[in-house]
Design a protein around this motif. Structure first.
Motif, PDB file in Angstrom:
ATOM      1  N   TRP A  18     -59.401 -12.758  36.585  1.00 43.90           N
ATOM      2  CA  TRP A  18     -59.580 -11.322  36.288  1.00 43.90           C
ATOM      3  C   TRP A  18     -60.527 -10.740  37.322  1.00 43.90           C
ATOM      4  CZ3 TRP A  18     -58.736  -7.211  32.835  1.00 43.90           C
ATOM      5  CH2 TRP A  18     -59.736  -6.243  32.763  1.00 43.90           C
ATOM      6  N   ASP A  19     -60.082  -9.669  37.970  1.00 45.58           N
ATOM      7  CA  ASP A  19     -60.871  -9.050  39.020  1.00 45.58           C
ATOM      8  C   ASP A  19     -60.949  -7.561  38.696  1.00 45.58           C
ATOM      9  OD1 ASP A  19     -61.748  -7.830  41.315  1.00 45.58           O
ATOM     10  OD2 ASP A  19     -60.036  -8.416  42.560  1.00 45.58           O
ATOM     11  N   SER A  20     -62.169  -7.108  38.432  1.00 46.84           N
ATOM     12  CA  SER A  20     -62.348  -5.719  38.010  1.00 46.84           C
ATOM     13  C   SER A  20     -61.843  -4.703  39.027  1.00 46.84           C
ATOM     14  CB  SER A  20     -63.822  -5.436  37.732  1.00 46.84           C
ATOM     15  OG  SER A  20     -64.052  -5.503  36.355  1.00 46.84           O
ATOM     16  N   GLU A  21     -61.764  -5.111  40.306  1.00 43.97           N
ATOM     17  CA  GLU A  21     -61.254  -4.172  41.314  1.00 43.97           C
ATOM     18  C   GLU A  21     -59.755  -3.943  41.088  1.00 43.97           C
ATOM     19  OE1 GLU A  21     -63.093  -2.722  43.714  1.00 43.97           O
ATOM     20  OE2 GLU A  21     -64.868  -3.706  42.893  1.00 43.97           O
ATOM     21  N   ASP A  24     -57.887  -3.676  34.934  1.00 42.24           N
ATOM     22  CA  ASP A  24     -58.783  -2.852  34.123  1.00 42.24           C
ATOM     23  C   ASP A  24     -58.337  -2.709  32.668  1.00 42.24           C
ATOM     24  OD1 ASP A  24     -56.649  -1.163  34.385  1.00 42.24           O
ATOM     25  OD2 ASP A  24     -57.809   0.561  35.077  1.00 42.24           O
ATOM     26  N   LEU A  59     -69.345  -6.525  29.389  1.00 41.92           N
ATOM     27  CA  LEU A  59     -68.314  -5.688  30.010  1.00 41.92           C
ATOM     28  C   LEU A  59     -68.632  -4.240  29.661  1.00 41.92           C
ATOM     29  CD1 LEU A  59     -65.092  -7.686  28.991  1.00 41.92           C
ATOM     30  CD2 LEU A  59     -66.081  -7.567  31.283  1.00 41.92           C
ATOM     31  N   ILE A 115     -64.474  -2.824  32.598  1.00 36.43           N
ATOM     32  CA  ILE A 115     -64.914  -3.237  33.921  1.00 36.43           C
ATOM     33  C   ILE A 115     -66.067  -4.227  33.780  1.00 36.43           C
ATOM     34  CG2 ILE A 115     -64.241  -1.533  35.675  1.00 36.43           C
ATOM     35  CD1 ILE A 115     -66.307   0.296  34.707  1.00 36.43           C
ATOM     36  N   ALA A 276     -70.030   1.710  38.267  1.00 34.20           N
ATOM     37  CA  ALA A 276     -68.690   1.276  37.865  1.00 34.20           C
ATOM     38  C   ALA A 276     -68.005   2.373  37.049  1.00 34.20           C
ATOM     39  CB  ALA A 276     -68.779  -0.013  37.051  1.00 34.20           C
ATOM     40  N   GLU A 280     -64.634   4.409  38.116  1.00 36.51           N
ATOM     41  CA  GLU A 280     -63.507   4.479  37.179  1.00 36.51           C
ATOM     42  C   GLU A 280     -63.085   5.934  36.981  1.00 36.51           C
ATOM     43  OE1 GLU A 280     -61.753   2.093  33.744  1.00 36.51           O
ATOM     44  OE2 GLU A 280     -62.162   1.803  35.840  1.00 36.51           O
TER      45      GLU A 280
END
Ligand SMILES: Cc1cc2nc3c(=O)[nH]c(=O)nc-3n(C[C@H](O)[C@H](O)[C@H](O)COP(=O)(O)OP(=O)(O)OC[C@H]3O[C@@H](n4cnc5c(N)ncnc54)[C@H](O)[C@@H]3O)c2cc1C
Length: 371
Positions: A18-21, A24, A59, A115, A276, A280
């Protein structure tokens, strides 16, 4: 294969992190009642991913409330050694918009945005041979993630886990903590309810953190690295008690669930959250909504309801139910388009004539409204 087995096979086959970039969205897969006002929500991504985080991290979520999107932080309560799902454990806050929305509306299938992970409250970042975990109420979550990680490894530890609660019925993860204590060498649990409540047979200690209680459960507390999380008065009392008893403040760590307090204690962590959130928000287009009669223009994000956003920016619009039922806020669109999800408060004929309900509509372009 049953659904569950097919699902398991997908999770085992796909090991992308899982990569927040890039990722989502999380989808709720299970809701578990922990106590009368605490629930755990288990999530997984729409496509299987592995989560990589340090136990104790949180998170930042964006929840689509009827009034518009709202951000809140929740600590991951599950073990990073079970990386295919993440869980958060949430206590109802009286009149709190998000915690109550989660309890009342988040169910298997509900999608939320998230995120992270972020945060610096993890015993991994400051390892020690002996720990004293002090938790109060929902502050148990980061300490539970750390304990579950130790339990998953199964190697001997030296942890005294204290959980303070109002009554035995308010002890979160009671059975699981007792099970970890039975199975993991060196892990001890001391529940500390303030009063026995409805549990007449309660045989353990009662009351608040005190020198006597510490002498009983962790006489060597001065040698222990302390990790504390709970309501502000609980953490203040713990910190001053330990200080007064000669515990080295360099061995004391705490995390606040109050965002303003977290921001003053750990500005870098708060800045990370706010950056973040801003990133978003910037990813979602924002439109100008002009109310011709009022002579006011407001900025409304494509994921916000027009009425709520306008009210937040000081525009006074008549409305009643705020969920597309009653039609009180009905208005005419002069130009532009909206995405409306009403519940019967407007008829098809009216929609064809260009009318809409701002309370349950999100803009799809700049908008001019005859209001
Ligand atoms: C790092 C962290 C971890 C947390 N972990 C948990 C947990 O594991 N379990 C749990 O039950 N609660 C946790 N919380 C508290 C949680 O975020 C909510 O504050 C709580 O659920 C009450 O929210 P509410 O909307 O119901 O009530 P409210 O009382 O309305 O919300 C609390 C206040 O916090 C502010 N706030 C919260 N998050 C943000 C944010 N991201 N950006 C800006 N302002 C914010 C809001 O402005 C509001 O005033 C955590 C908070 C933080 C900061």
């Amino acid at each position: 294969m049953t659904d569950a087995t097919a699902h398991l096979a997908r999770h085992l086959a796909d090991l992308q992190t899982w990569d927040s970039e890039a990722d989502d969205t999380l989808v709720c897969t299970a809701v578990v009642d922990e106590t009368h006002d605490v629930r755990t929500f288990v999530f997984e991504p729409p496509e299987p991913r592995r989560f990589a985080y340090r136990p104790g991290q949180f998170l930042t979520f964006e929840f689509a409330l009827p009034s518009g999107p709202v951000n809140r932080c929740y600590t991951i309560s599950s073990s990073p050694l079970r990386p295919h799902t993440v869980a958060i454990t949430v206590k109802r806050v009286p009149n709190g918009p998000v915690s109550n929305w989660l309890h009342d509306h988040c169910a298997p299938g509900t999608a939320v945005k998230a995120i992270g992970p972020m945060g610096e409250f993890s015993c991994l970042d400051d390892p020690a041979p002996k720990y004293l975990f002090l938790s109060g109420g929902s502050g148990i979550t980061p300490l539970m993630a750390m304990s579950r990680a130790f339990a998953d490894l199964g190697r001997p530890v030296d942890v005294v886990f204290v959980h303070a609660a109002r009554t035995p019925g308010d002890i979160v993860f009671r059975a699981e903590l007792d099970l970890i204590a039975r199975r993991l060498p060196g892990f001890r649990v001391a529940h500390l309810p303030e009063r026995a409540g409805g549990e007449a047979g309660w045989a353990g200690p009662l009351g608040r953190l005190s020198a006597e209680f510490l002498a009983l459960v962790a006489p060597d507390f001065k040698e222990r690295s302390v990790w504390c999380c709970g309501p502000e008065p609980f953490m203040n009392a713990a910190r001053s008690l330990l200080g007064a008893l000669g515990h080295d403040p360099r061995l004391y760590h705490q995390e606040s669930f109050d965002f303003a307090k977290l921001a003053s204690a750990e500005p870098e962590v708060a800045a990370e959250v706010l950056d973040a959130e801003a990133a978003e928000a910037a990813a979602v287009p924002t439109y100008d909504v002009t109310f011709t009669k009022l002579g006011q223009t407001v900025k409304v994000r494509a994921d916000q309801f027009i009425l709520a956003a306008a009210r937040d920016q000081g525009v006074r619009l008549a409305a009643s139910c705020t969920e597309g039922l009653c039609g009180t806020c009905k208005a005419k669109i002069v130009s532009g388009t909206v995405d409306m999800s009403h519940k019967g408060g407007i008829r098809k004929k009216e929609v064809d004539q260009g009318l809409f309900l701002p309370c349950c509509s999100k803009p799809k372009s700049d908008l001019v409204v005859d209001r």
